[in-house]
Motif scaffolding. Structure first.
Motif, PDB file in Angstrom:
ATOM      1  N   HIS A  96      37.117  42.825  39.499  1.00  0.00           N
ATOM      2  CA  HIS A  96      38.536  43.106  39.680  1.00  0.00           C
ATOM      3  C   HIS A  96      38.971  44.199  38.707  1.00  0.00           C
ATOM      4  O   HIS A  96      38.968  44.006  37.498  1.00  0.00           O
ATOM      5  N   ASP A  98      42.063  46.403  37.837  1.00  0.00           N
ATOM      6  CA  ASP A  98      43.467  46.778  37.976  1.00  0.00           C
ATOM      7  C   ASP A  98      43.655  48.228  37.554  1.00  0.00           C
ATOM      8  O   ASP A  98      43.190  48.648  36.496  1.00  0.00           O
ATOM      9  N   ASP A 211      44.749  40.417  44.789  1.00  0.00           N
ATOM     10  CA  ASP A 211      45.816  40.223  43.805  1.00  0.00           C
ATOM     11  C   ASP A 211      47.158  40.741  44.281  1.00  0.00           C
ATOM     12  O   ASP A 211      48.132  40.749  43.529  1.00  0.00           O
ATOM     13  N   THR A 212      47.255  41.181  45.516  1.00  0.00           N
ATOM     14  CA  THR A 212      48.490  41.757  46.030  1.00  0.00           C
ATOM     15  C   THR A 212      49.574  40.686  46.131  1.00  0.00           C
ATOM     16  O   THR A 212      49.320  39.572  46.561  1.00  0.00           O
ATOM     17  N   TYR A 233      42.721  37.751  50.875  1.00  0.00           N
ATOM     18  CA  TYR A 233      43.795  37.761  49.895  1.00  0.00           C
ATOM     19  C   TYR A 233      43.802  36.441  49.139  1.00  0.00           C
ATOM     20  O   TYR A 233      43.147  35.468  49.529  1.00  0.00           O
ATOM     21  N   CYS A 234      44.554  36.430  48.060  1.00  0.00           N
ATOM     22  CA  CYS A 234      44.626  35.238  47.213  1.00  0.00           C
ATOM     23  C   CYS A 234      46.064  34.807  46.994  1.00  0.00           C
ATOM     24  O   CYS A 234      46.394  33.637  47.157  1.00  0.00           O
ATOM     25  N   ARG A 235      46.913  35.763  46.618  1.00  0.00           N
ATOM     26  CA  ARG A 235      48.306  35.419  46.351  1.00  0.00           C
ATOM     27  C   ARG A 235      49.112  35.518  47.638  1.00  0.00           C
ATOM     28  O   ARG A 235      49.085  36.536  48.316  1.00  0.00           O
ATOM     29  N   TRP A 263      39.937  31.105  43.217  1.00  0.00           N
ATOM     30  CA  TRP A 263      40.548  32.260  42.560  1.00  0.00           C
ATOM     31  C   TRP A 263      39.568  33.413  42.655  1.00  0.00           C
ATOM     32  O   TRP A 263      38.364  33.229  42.561  1.00  0.00           O
ATOM     33  N   TYR A 264      40.097  34.617  42.845  1.00  0.00           N
ATOM     34  CA  TYR A 264      39.229  35.777  43.046  1.00  0.00           C
ATOM     35  C   TYR A 264      38.537  36.206  41.763  1.00  0.00           C
ATOM     36  O   TYR A 264      37.543  36.916  41.799  1.00  0.00           O
ATOM     37  N   ASP A 265      39.074  35.809  40.634  1.00  0.00           N
ATOM     38  CA  ASP A 265      38.574  36.247  39.333  1.00  0.00           C
ATOM     39  C   ASP A 265      37.931  35.028  38.660  1.00  0.00           C
ATOM     40  O   ASP A 265      38.542  34.354  37.844  1.00  0.00           O
ATOM     41  N   ASP A 296      39.770  40.490  34.294  1.00  0.00           N
ATOM     42  CA  ASP A 296      40.887  41.118  34.972  1.00  0.00           C
ATOM     43  C   ASP A 296      41.008  42.569  34.528  1.00  0.00           C
ATOM     44  O   ASP A 296      41.988  43.230  34.788  1.00  0.00           O
ATOM     45  N   ASP A 409      50.316  46.586  40.618  1.00  0.00           N
ATOM     46  CA  ASP A 409      50.905  46.422  39.288  1.00  0.00           C
ATOM     47  C   ASP A 409      51.680  47.650  38.845  1.00  0.00           C
ATOM     48  O   ASP A 409      52.231  47.657  37.742  1.00  0.00           O
TER      49      ASP A 409
END
Length: 950
Positions: A96, A98, A211-212, A233-235, A263-265, A296, A409
């Motif tokens: 991941h 960012d 994380d979108t 997707y996760c969120r 969780w993706y992370d 992250d 972000d």
């Protein structure tokens, strides 16, 4: 057997077993087998319980579970082996990364390169290890900063051990970018990656968005039109509890969506297997996906993760554990795709503060989208009709910068100061490119317009100062820098319209260094008809040695075209006034004493409280309906103190409104009334707390909108142990409504009223429950995304001083606009058109008279029929100027027949994907310069139009 007995003894064994590898190994297998038994009607309880009881006795006797004990227990469970191995856990690696989250650009580059170096090292060491990564921007970083590493990655991609999962430029926000931005994320990522790695664009089928923050309703539509079949997707909001489903857009097009159950992370741990049986049972699959990768801030899978997967592959009472890719897993879902549950809703809402935090970044996004769209539109026209150069590569690079700043972000504002500084610096580059290319295209078109009829013979212009005056003026307002090109007393202006609809409205014209009789100025259209105008300023204004005068001109401009207007001096003897005279004749008068504030035209009457500056009445003069309830304070700015979130950054979340202070006790510094037959206005200057506010409310003659032009010098600071200051605009309406309409990427959505902020691309409108009410109130913005609607009220979140991650995100001067409109809410197309016109003002350019081949008034593209909204017109990627891409979408939820008229003969037209590849579809009818085609309800359509330029 009593199931509770097994559960109780298994729990006791877990609690009494000391830490250690062998104890963890056998306990994990027992718990996993217990889950298998549960989904298979407790079939294996009888085999599990004796082993649990035996292990309890060994733990009591030996105080631990040794290697020999664990292996013997596994042997005792041998009959369970086939059932355990009937399931597979597919482990897909990811790092991941960012982009510019809690750090700046240099750190993003470093994290990307270092992470990829680690992955390449692990791929070299472990022959069975596979790695996947998304985000085209990450590969672009490698290409730019470490091209040697890129060659290593290419080799692994060709080998099949490095999977490219990117279909978008970055993992972008899915709510605030326009639909066209969503299309560009897909276009540029798939085009770039297919060229970079020699991949078939159709092989890039996954939109990887772990994380979108939320997912708009038309995401499946855009993905479907770009060859993307799967969504990770996760969120996201998902009350139905499905982790694998078919996500369907309003058009009926869909993608297979996987909502991360964990969780993706994450790391590789034995517990990851425990959810496999239930997931497979619910989905009718035999394989579950496990996404792993620590960090992250890059990093990714570790040596320990790889070693653990290899070790768990040897556990006999465990699922098959395998290294894999995302594409391999999603290919398995095709077997059960038709039986998956169908979800037909937006997957929102997450992080309500992200619709308003860091408002400068949001302004930058909106203006970048608007200006780039106009630059492409006029650039396409200029290249086709004047052989001007089309700057496709330069505009594409600017679009990629815009796409980068839509990272989840950056655009949402959950970032630090360094991130904001990089985004705003990038914004300046975007606007320089878009503005210069738009100006170039419009100037080229203007050069070819025949204005020879306005050539004034023998005019002495030796004392003229106007040519070249005002270079760059207007750019700070996100308009093209329209430097004066006229001279003498006859001035020619072309007004350009980027809308697919003709527009009759007010346009602002700037006159530089005119030395005629100022009070004898007159305007005519191309047919010689007098055109009404109104002064904006009370005289000439000095600017770097030049003088300018602004006027409002009532103009009529055809769809995607231009009109010509001429300023001259009336004949007759007049008192000579020059640019050096500050006041215009008859305007140096005392102000008019007013006892009420009323803005009124043929469409509406708006009354304001003279002390509180609130709207006391808003009447639709066509129906005589009142939209303001006198019991509610309407049209009021409010200062709000939100609860802070001590546990983390409050940029993500809007806190509870703990204190609401309507700014009705104005500390007035001044109040001005602007009287005019084309535009009326009220200007208020005030102070509150540590800030200053200037508001100009205006109403144009033929408009249905009260426009609020706001200048706010904001100095409110949010603090962790105090509150989060907010400025918003609150508009209750005298209309019964349960639902409110918002514009979203490639369409609109109706939402129930909610007591928290929700996203809109530019507006929110109340939907009356009374069927006899055909018009309603809409709040329309030029750069805001956060709205709130509840009961009979709507609000716009204008500014928020969150304190974390950026402690001072909003301090300083802010300029923005919004409007209170009366609108026909039954016509989505009209509302979207009003929004487009509000955000895309007519563009005026001054010229010298010259001979040309284009007429004084012209339309290049006209929408003659169809309930659609135009998203873009551009030259096709890497193509000749005679191949245009036209993208539009249906607005009313009904199939529609579209007819587009061009000013050039059409040679060919066919449907294409977002990636601009020809697609199968019903043919497009061509009749000279017209094309006709059908667009399905709520659908997107991209058409390649080829013109016959011979």
């Amino acid at each position: 057997m009593n199931t509770n007995e097994l559960y109780g003894k298994l729990t006791a064994l877990t609690m009494r077993t000391p830490p250690g590898y062998w104890g963890k190994r056998i306990l994990s297998q027992l718990e996993y087998m217990n889950r298998v038994s549960y989904v298979q009607d407790r079939k294996w309880d009888g085999a599990i319980l004796p082993v649990v009881e035996w292990l309890l006795a060994r733990v009591d006797n030996e105080g631990a579970i040794t290697e020999r004990t664990a292996l013997q227990a596994e042997s005792m469970l041998a009959e369970c082996g086939p059932a355990a191995k009937s399931y597979t856990l597919h482990c897909a690696a990811h790092a991941h990364l960012d982009m510019n989250f809690l750090w700046g650009w240099a750190e993003t580059v470093s994290a990307t390169l270092n992470t990829f170096r680690t992955m390449l090292d692990l791929l070299e060491e472990y022959s069975d290890y596979l790695f996947s990564h998304s985000q085209a921007a990450a590969y672009h970083i490698v290409e730019q900063y470490d091209p040697e590493m890129l060659e290593e990655i290419k080799a692994r991609v060709q080998e099949g051990r490095w999977e490219v999962t990117a279909s978008t430029w970055v993992e972008a926000d899915k709510n605030m970018p326009s639909g066209e931005s969503m299309a560009r994320q897909l276009l540029y990522a798939k085009t770039y990656l297919s060229q970079l790695f020699g991949l078939d664009p159709d092989s890039l089928q996954i939109d990887f968005e772990p994380d979108t923050f939320g997912h708009s309703i038309n995401v499946p539509e855009a993905l479907n039109h770009s060859g993307v079949k799967y969504y990770y997707y996760c969120r996201g909001h998902n009350d139905n509890g499905h982790h694998l489903f078919r996500w369907e857009s309003p058009s009926g097009r869909s993608v297979v969506a996987y909502k991360e159950p964990h969780w993706y992370d994450s790391r590789i741990e034995p517990e990851m297997a425990l959810t496999v049986p239930e997931f497979c049972s619910r989905t009718n699959m035999t394989t579950m996906l496990k996404v792993y990768g620590v960090g992250d801030h890059g990093g990714g899978p570790t040596r320990r993760d790889i070693e653990r997967i290899r070790d768990m592959q040897t556990w006999p009472i465990f699922p098959n554990i395998q290294f894999g890719t995302y594409q391999q897993f999603f290919a398995l879902t095709e077997r059960i795709a038709d039986s998956l549950p169908v979800i037909r809703e937006e997957l929102n809402f997450i992080f309500t503060g992200c619709y308003s935090s860091e408002s400068r970044i949001k302004l930058a996004n909106r203006m970048s989208e608007n200006m780039l769209g106009e630059a492409e539109l006029f650039g396409s026209i200029a290249s086709l009709f004047t052989s001007a150069r089309y700057f496709g590569e330069e505009l594409g690079d600017a679009w990629k910068k815009t796409c980068f700043n839509q990272f989840h972000d950056i655009l949402p504002g959950s970032c630090v100061l360094e991130t904001r500084e990089h985004a705003m610096a990038s914004f300046q580059e975007i606007m320089a490119t878009a503005g210069s290319k738009k100006s170039y295209a419009i100037r080229k078109l203007a050069e070819h317009i025949d204005t020879s009829a306005y050539i004034v013979a023998d005019e002495d212009v030796r004392e003229s100062m106007s040519e070249g005056a005002g270079p760059g003026v207007g750019v700070h307002l996100f308009r093209m820098g329209a430097s004066e090109r006229g001279r003498g007393k006859t001035r020619i202006f072309h007004l350009f319209n980027s809308s697919v609809r003709a527009r009759e409205e007010l346009a602002e014209i700037v006159i530089w260094d005119w030395n005629g009789h100022v009070d004898s100025i007159q305007f005519h259209d191309s047919e010689g008809q007098s055109v009404p105008f109104q002064y904006v300023d009370r005289g000439f204004i000095e600017h770097w040695g030049h003088y300018f005068l602004r006027v409002l001109l009532k103009v009529n401009v055809p769809a995607i075209g231009y009109s010509t207007y001429v300023m001259t001096e009336k004949d007759g003897d007049m008192t000579r006034l020059s640019a050096n005279d500050f006041y215009l004749a008859e305007q140096n008068l005392p102000p008019i004493e007013k006892y009420e504030f009323v803005l009124e035209n043929a469409h509406l009457t708006a009354r304001f409280d003279t002390q509180r500056f609130t709207i006391t009445s808003l009447i639709d003069k066509h129906t005589n309906r009142e939209y303001i309830d006198p019991a509610n304070t309407a049209g009021v700015f409010r200062f709000i103190e939100e609860d802070t979130f001590n546990g983390g950054g409050n940029a993500w979340l809007v806190g509870r409104y703990r204190h609401v202070e309507p700014l009705i006790q104005w500390n007035l510094e001044s109040c001005e009334i602007g009287e005019g037959f084309l535009r009326q206005s009220i200007t208020i200057r005030t102070t509150f707390r540590s800030s200053k506010l200037k508001v100009i409310v205006s109403l144009d003659r033929d408009s249905c909108a009260l426009n609020y032009k706001v200048e706010c010098d904001w100095h409110e600071i949010g603090k962790k142990d105090q509150n989060t200051p907010q400025l918003n605009f609150y508009m209750p309406v005298k209309v019964d409504c349960k639902f409110f309409k918002y514009d979203v990427p490639f369409g609109t959505i109706d939402r129930e009223g909610m007591e928290f902020d929700v996203p809109g691309n530019s507006f929110v409108a109340a939907i009356p429950t009374q069927r006899d009410v055909k018009r309603s109130v809409m709040l329309l913005t030029d750069s805001k995304y956060g709205f709130r609607s509840d009961g009979q009220a709507m609000a716009i979140t204008l500014l928020r001083s969150s304190h974390s991650p950026d402690p001072y995100p909003e301090v300083g001067m802010h300029n923005f606009q919004f409007a209170v409109c009366l609108t026909d809410y039954t016509s989505t197309q009209q509302m979207l058109q009003e929004s487009y016109h509000y955000q895309h003002p007519l563009e005026a350019v001054s010229v010298r008279p010259s001979r040309g081949i284009l007429p004084l008034v012209n339309s290049f593209v006209t929408l003659e029929r169809g309930q659609v909204s135009l998203a873009a017109i551009k030259v096709a990627e890497r193509s000749a100027p005679n191949r245009w891409i036209v993208r539009l979408y249906e607005t009313e939820g009904e199939q529609t027949t579209v007819s587009l008229k061009f000013s050039e003969k059409v040679k060919n037209a066919y449907f294409v994907s977002i990636v601009e590849q020809k697609t199968d579809g019903v043919g497009i009818s061509i009749n000279g310069s017209n094309i006709t085609f059908d667009v399905d309800a709520s659908s997107l359509a991209s058409i390649c139009v080829e013109f016959d330029c011979n």
